[in-house]
Design an enzyme around this catalytic site. Structure first.
Site, mmCIF file in Angstrom:
data_model
loop_
_atom_site.group_PDB
_atom_site.id
_atom_site.type_symbol
_atom_site.label_atom_id
_atom_site.label_comp_id
_atom_site.label_asym_id
_atom_site.label_seq_id
_atom_site.Cartn_x
_atom_site.Cartn_y
_atom_site.Cartn_z
ATOM 1 N N GLU A 76 0.888 -1.218 -0.146
ATOM 2 C CA GLU A 76 -0.056 0.039 0.057
ATOM 3 C C GLU A 76 0.867 1.407 -0.098
ATOM 4 O O GLU A 76 0.543 2.115 -0.910
ATOM 5 C CB GLU A 76 -0.839 -0.141 1.262
ATOM 6 C CG GLU A 76 -1.709 1.197 1.360
ATOM 7 C CD GLU A 76 -2.886 1.324 2.390
ATOM 8 O OE1 GLU A 76 -2.863 0.392 3.496
ATOM 9 O OE2 GLU A 76 -3.694 2.162 2.229
ATOM 10 N N ASP A 99 -3.821 -2.305 7.969
ATOM 11 C CA ASP A 99 -5.455 -2.102 7.403
ATOM 12 C C ASP A 99 -6.109 -1.390 8.582
ATOM 13 O O ASP A 99 -6.439 -2.348 9.822
ATOM 14 C CB ASP A 99 -5.631 -3.421 6.902
ATOM 15 C CG ASP A 99 -7.098 -3.006 6.076
ATOM 16 O OD1 ASP A 99 -7.100 -2.152 5.295
ATOM 17 O OD2 ASP A 99 -8.109 -3.742 6.246
ATOM 18 N N ASP A 227 -5.971 -4.392 0.738
ATOM 19 C CA ASP A 227 -6.944 -4.679 1.966
ATOM 20 C C ASP A 227 -7.584 -6.054 2.053
ATOM 21 O O ASP A 227 -8.175 -6.548 3.074
ATOM 22 C CB ASP A 227 -8.064 -3.785 1.649
ATOM 23 C CG ASP A 227 -7.658 -2.328 1.679
ATOM 24 O OD1 ASP A 227 -6.694 -1.895 2.225
ATOM 25 O OD2 ASP A 227 -8.307 -1.570 0.695
HETATM 26 C C1 LIP Z 1 -8.856 1.057 4.571
HETATM 27 C C2 LIP Z 1 -9.747 -0.512 4.633
HETATM 28 C C3 LIP Z 1 -11.026 0.108 4.914
HETATM 29 C C4 LIP Z 1 -11.758 0.748 3.720
HETATM 30 C C5 LIP Z 1 -10.719 2.031 3.446
HETATM 31 C C6 LIP Z 1 -9.443 1.831 3.472
HETATM 32 P P1 LIP Z 1 -6.418 1.330 4.993
HETATM 33 O O1 LIP Z 1 -7.621 0.413 4.395
HETATM 34 O O2 LIP Z 1 -9.429 -1.223 5.469
HETATM 35 O O3 LIP Z 1 -12.106 -1.217 5.056
HETATM 36 O O4 LIP Z 1 -12.882 1.036 4.399
HETATM 37 O O5 LIP Z 1 -11.262 2.519 2.116
HETATM 38 O O6 LIP Z 1 -9.119 1.048 2.215
HETATM 39 O O7 LIP Z 1 -6.137 2.600 4.506
HETATM 40 O O8 LIP Z 1 -6.946 1.546 6.554
HETATM 41 O O9 LIP Z 1 -5.123 0.557 5.077
#
Ligand code: LIP
Length: 282
Positions: A76, A99, A227
């Site tokens: 990411e 995440d 994700d």
């Molecule tokens: C997040 C996800 C979450 C989603 C967000 C984002 P991050 O990832 O886990 O479920 O709603 O759009 O992708 O940015 O916390 O790694």
């Protein structure tokens, strides 16, 4: 039953990654115990990154690359830093260092280190680790899914009216997108009278909870491969289904996901969602 390997060294890849993820967990837990994080935004005001996200991703990639120099990475924070997504037949680690970054920043203990392994573009193994709640979810294709070493099974719920659903909205806050979420929510909660709704703020934790059967289904649009890649293996190995919300096979690069304990529930939910199109990545 003998396991069908996509690579003769798959077990070594998985076991090495697992030890690294446990080490990364200590970094995340230590940072979580600090009063606050240094937060920056990425693509939008709702898309957050911290020094811990970056440090954990760097640590995981450095460790894996040193052991497996011919492997590829989709991470990411590397992608946020400008790296192109290249999804090839090579063993590829798909990594989200934290995440649930918004949860992390707000010290809500629903965060997960996610490491998925694809070989020849097939998702083969997944590790989802929440070091705050001490929940370590793991799976390899053909071996079953586990939480802290114990086997887990998705629920047998077949009807939305008996299901606890997770519908989540991510960083995209365009009016069209938010409206489609509201329509889906109304269809599930009002028209079909779902038993309940939850949303944990981490796609991986949502999916891991579907895998362990405490919730029944989850759908989200706008997510990324990092994700869902690791958790997709865990849900499938726990007996659940992971598909494109329109009902076709999951494209891990397709930016949308629907998973459920049973195919029947997945199909019913799919039929009531207001679908949104995304350009696949990579
Ligand atoms: C997040 C996800 C979450 C989603 C967000 C984002 P991050 O990832 O886990 O479920 O709603 O759009 O992708 O940015 O916390 O790694």
């Amino acid at each position: 039953m003998p396991v069908d390997y996509a690579h003769p060294e798959e077990d070594r890849f998985f076991n090495f990654a697992l030890e690294l993820v446990k080490k990364a967990g200590r970094l995340v837990r230590d940072a979580f115990d600090q009063p606050s994080s240094n937060v920056q935004t990425k693509a939008s005001n709702t898309d957050l990154v911290t020094e811990t996200d970056q440090a954990v991703e760097a640590m995981l990639i450095k460790g894996l690359a040193a052991e497996f120099p011919e492997h590829k990475f989709i991470g990411e924070e590397s992608v946020a830093g400008g790296q192109k997504i290249e999804y090839t037949n090579a063993p590829t680690w798909i990594i989200d260092p934290i995440d649930g970054t918004t949860n992390f920043v707000h010290r809500i203990p629903m965060v997960a280190i996610c490491v998925g392994l694809a070989i020849k573009k097939e998702l083969r193994a997944g590790i989802v680790y929440n070091p705050i709640t001490n929940e370590l979810f793991t799976a390899q294709v053909g071996r079953g899914a586990f939480k802290n070493g114990f086997p887990i099974k998705s629920s047998q719920t077949e009807a939305v009216s008996k299901a606890v659903l997770l519908l989540q909205i991510g960083a995209d806050r365009s009016e069209k997108f938010v409206n489609s979420f509201i329509e889906s929510y109304k269809a599930a909660m009002v028209k079909s009278d779902a038993r309940g709704h939850r949303s944990f703020g981490s796609a991986a934790i949502n999916m891991a909870y579907v895998a362990q059967g405490c919730v029944d289904a989850y759908a989200e649009y706008g997510i990324h491969a990092w994700d869902i890649a690791a958790a997709a293996v865990i849900v499938k190995e726990a007996g659940g289904v992971v598909i494109d919300p329109l009902g076709s096979e999951l494209n891990v690069m397709g930016r949308k996901v629907l998973c459920a304990g049973t195919r029947k529930l997945a199909d019913e939910l799919s039929g009531m969602l207001t679908h949104v199109d995304f350009e696949p990545e990579g």
